[in-house]
Write an enzyme that holds these catalytic residues in place. Structure first.
Site, short mmCIF file in Angstrom:
data_model
loop_
_atom_site.label_atom_id
_atom_site.label_comp_id
_atom_site.label_asym_id
_atom_site.label_seq_id
_atom_site.Cartn_x
_atom_site.Cartn_y
_atom_site.Cartn_z
CG LEU A 13 -2.00 -1.04 1.34
CD1 LEU A 13 -2.69 -0.95 2.69
CD2 LEU A 13 -3.01 -0.90 0.22
CD GLU A 43 -10.60 -3.63 6.23
OE1 GLU A 43 -10.44 -4.81 6.64
OE2 GLU A 43 -10.42 -3.29 5.06
CE LYS A 45 -0.18 -0.63 6.93
NZ LYS A 45 0.83 -1.37 7.71
NE ARG A 66 2.77 -7.54 0.21
CZ ARG A 66 3.86 -6.84 -0.09
NH1 ARG A 66 4.97 -7.04 0.59
NH2 ARG A 66 3.86 -5.95 -1.07
CD GLU A 100 -0.77 -7.62 8.62
OE1 GLU A 100 0.29 -7.03 8.89
OE2 GLU A 100 -1.21 -7.77 7.46
CE LYS A 215 -8.22 -2.97 2.26
NZ LYS A 215 -8.51 -4.38 2.58
CE LYS A 239 2.43 2.61 8.57
NZ LYS A 239 3.61 2.29 7.77
#
Length: 255
Positions: A13, A43, A45, A66, A100, A215, A239
């Protein structure tokens, strides 16, 4: 570890570190879709490790990291130690899930306490602890770390869904762990309010987050916006600044 290819890449991202960058993302989205009003799925993170889960006929057959987004590592033996994760779905679905893996604050402290007692160096943070745990050759070590997971999306699937929030609701219907603090935000001002609210409330969560994932909710709009070589144009990570604390140098040993 054996390598696993991702048929649909697990892209990273782009980041927004302040409100102007968040609003610029919104303006780009408006230009790309031609829409003035846009709904966003927001959502938390989770500060952990992204993984892919493959179910065939409702049975969990593979878990992978990933990796570089195109190829990851097979960690099925450790994924199966996560108690929240069902080994069999209530429906005989062949589907790929994205999520995650993380470790809670309490378990992070417990693991580090045990490592100090055995002369091992402590993990620097919960993310490192989760990442190190899923790459253990012995699944008993991973089981002892009490890993957890939140699912946040799909890879390959044949579902008839129209929005990201529909996807999350479907995962909940399968009794899969999805973060309860997701929210549909009508426009960028509601997104901003959500981000700022959780910046204050994150310290009360039993796990660590490092931001908010924003999103575009409608899947047809996601397809229209597309992606670059490394990240989708329809999502961004807002962030938070790292937590800060004062420290004191007690001694300096010159050698």
């Amino acid at each position: 570890f054996m390598t696993v290819g991702h048929k649909i890449p697990m892209l990273g991202l782009d980041n927004a570190f302040d409100e102007p960058a968040l609003r610029e993302f919104h303006r780009r989205t408006q230009r790309g879709t031609g829409l003035e009003s846009i709904d966003y799925a927001c959502e938390l993170k989770i500060d952990g490790l992204a993984v892919s889960l493959q179910y065939e006929e409702g049975i969990l057959i593979r878990g992978s990291t990933r990796g570089d987004g195109f190829t990851g590592e097979d960690i099925t033996h450790n994924i199966k130690t996560i108690r929240q994760l069902p080994l069999r779905l209530p429906e005989k679905k062949t589907i790929e899930l994205r999520g995650e893996v993380y470790i809670s604050r309490d378990d992070f402290e417990r693991v580090n306490r045990l490592r100090r007692e055995t002369g091992e160096g402590p993990f620097a943070n919960p993310r490192n602890a989760a990442a190190g745990s899923v790459r253990q050759l012995d699944p008993r070590i991973a089981a002892g770390r009490r890993l957890k997971i939140f699912l946040y999306g799909l890879g390959e699937h044949d579902l008839d869904v129209k929005s990201h929030m529909e996807i999350l609701d479907y995962l909940v219907s399968l009794k899969l762990p999805v973060n309860p603090h997701r929210e549909l935000c009508r426009g960028i001002d509601q997104v901003r309010a959500y981000c700022h609210r959780w910046q204050e409330e994150r310290l009360h969560l039993p796990y660590e987050i490092d931001g908010v994932v924003v999103k575009v909710n409608r899947l047809e709009m996601q397809d229209l916006l597309g992606h670059t070589a490394r990240s989708p144009r329809w999502a961004i990570a807002f962030k938070y600044a790292p937590e800060e604390a004062s420290t004191r140098v007690k001694d300096i040993v010159v050698s």
